[in-house]
Design a protein around this motif. Structure first.
Motif, short mmCIF file in Angstrom:
data_model
loop_
_atom_site.label_atom_id
_atom_site.label_comp_id
_atom_site.label_asym_id
_atom_site.label_seq_id
_atom_site.Cartn_x
_atom_site.Cartn_y
_atom_site.Cartn_z
N CYS A 10 0.83 -1.21 0.00
CA CYS A 10 0.00 0.00 0.00
C CYS A 10 0.86 1.25 0.00
CB CYS A 10 -0.89 0.00 1.25
SG CYS A 10 -1.80 1.54 1.49
N PHE A 11 0.55 2.20 -0.89
CA PHE A 11 1.27 3.47 -0.84
C PHE A 11 0.33 4.63 -0.52
CE2 PHE A 11 0.94 2.37 -5.44
CZ PHE A 11 0.05 3.36 -5.85
N MET A 12 -0.75 4.32 0.14
CA MET A 12 -1.65 5.32 0.72
C MET A 12 -2.25 6.28 -0.29
SD MET A 12 0.42 6.03 4.24
CE MET A 12 2.07 5.80 3.62
N SER A 13 -2.62 5.74 -1.45
CA SER A 13 -3.25 6.58 -2.46
C SER A 13 -4.65 7.02 -2.03
CB SER A 13 -3.33 5.83 -3.78
OG SER A 13 -4.15 4.69 -3.64
N GLY A 14 -5.29 6.22 -1.22
CA GLY A 14 -6.57 6.61 -0.62
C GLY A 14 -7.83 6.20 -1.35
N GLU A 15 -7.70 5.62 -2.54
CA GLU A 15 -8.92 5.24 -3.28
C GLU A 15 -9.87 4.40 -2.42
OE1 GLU A 15 -6.06 5.38 -4.94
OE2 GLU A 15 -6.39 5.55 -7.10
N CYS A 16 -9.31 3.46 -1.71
CA CYS A 16 -10.19 2.53 -0.98
C CYS A 16 -11.00 3.27 0.07
CB CYS A 16 -9.39 1.39 -0.36
SG CYS A 16 -8.06 1.89 0.73
N TYR A 17 -10.38 4.08 0.89
CA TYR A 17 -11.18 4.72 1.95
C TYR A 17 -11.97 5.93 1.46
CZ TYR A 17 -6.41 6.58 2.93
OH TYR A 17 -5.14 7.06 2.86
N PRO A 32 -5.20 2.21 5.08
CA PRO A 32 -6.59 1.84 5.28
C PRO A 32 -6.75 0.82 6.39
CG PRO A 32 -5.72 0.75 3.34
CD PRO A 32 -4.65 1.67 3.83
N CYS A 54 -7.51 -0.68 -6.55
CA CYS A 54 -6.28 -0.36 -5.81
C CYS A 54 -5.08 -0.36 -6.76
CB CYS A 54 -6.06 -1.37 -4.70
SG CYS A 54 -4.45 -1.16 -3.89
N PRO A 55 -4.39 0.78 -6.89
CA PRO A 55 -3.29 0.86 -7.84
C PRO A 55 -2.05 0.08 -7.41
CG PRO A 55 -3.46 2.90 -6.62
CD PRO A 55 -4.64 2.06 -6.20
N ALA A 56 -2.02 -0.33 -6.15
CA ALA A 56 -0.84 -1.03 -5.64
C ALA A 56 -1.05 -2.54 -5.56
CB ALA A 56 -0.51 -0.50 -4.25
N ALA A 58 -2.76 -3.93 -3.34
CA ALA A 58 -2.53 -4.18 -1.92
C ALA A 58 -3.74 -4.75 -1.18
CB ALA A 58 -2.11 -2.87 -1.24
N LEU A 59 -4.86 -4.89 -1.89
CA LEU A 59 -6.07 -5.41 -1.25
C LEU A 59 -6.39 -6.78 -1.82
CD1 LEU A 59 -8.33 -2.23 -1.39
CD2 LEU A 59 -7.00 -3.07 0.55
S1 SF4 Z 1 -6.28 1.95 -2.72
FE1 SF4 Z 1 -4.61 0.49 -2.33
S2 SF4 Z 1 -2.74 1.73 -2.29
FE2 SF4 Z 1 -4.48 3.12 -2.06
S3 SF4 Z 1 -4.74 3.34 0.17
FE3 SF4 Z 1 -6.09 1.70 -0.50
S4 SF4 Z 1 -4.88 -0.19 -0.21
FE4 SF4 Z 1 -3.47 1.53 -0.19
#
Ligand code: SF4
Length: 63
Positions: A10-17, A32, A54-56, A58-59
């Motif tokens: 995860c690089f905290m792009s924020g899409e998920c939250y 997240p 999620c662009p990484a 990570a989910l």
């Molecule tokens: S969308 Fe993916 S990369 Fe972005 S905050 Fe959520 S888990 Fe992290």
């Protein structure tokens, strides 16, 4: 099914939250945090969407 977050990726792009506040919130470090793991059909669809977006990568969903 439950949603898992891989903080290593995860690089905290924020899409998920930002897109799915019904499933995630931002923790104090910007990662997240999953707030709902009792996934009915609607929430499962949202979770699948979050995994795809999620662009990484990570989910993931796990049984
Ligand atoms: S969308 Fe993916 S990369 Fe972005 S905050 Fe959520 S888990 Fe992290």
């Amino acid at each position: 099914m439950k949603v898992l977050v891989d903080k290593e990726k995860c690089f905290m792009s924020g899409e998920c939250y930002y897109n799915h506040p019904e499933l995630f919130r931002m923790d104090d470090d910007g990662y997240p945090e999953v707030i709902e793991n009792r996934l009915d059909q609607d929430l499962l669809r949202h979770a699948e969407e979050a995994v795809q977006v999620c662009p990484a990568g990570a989910l993931k969903l796990e049984k």
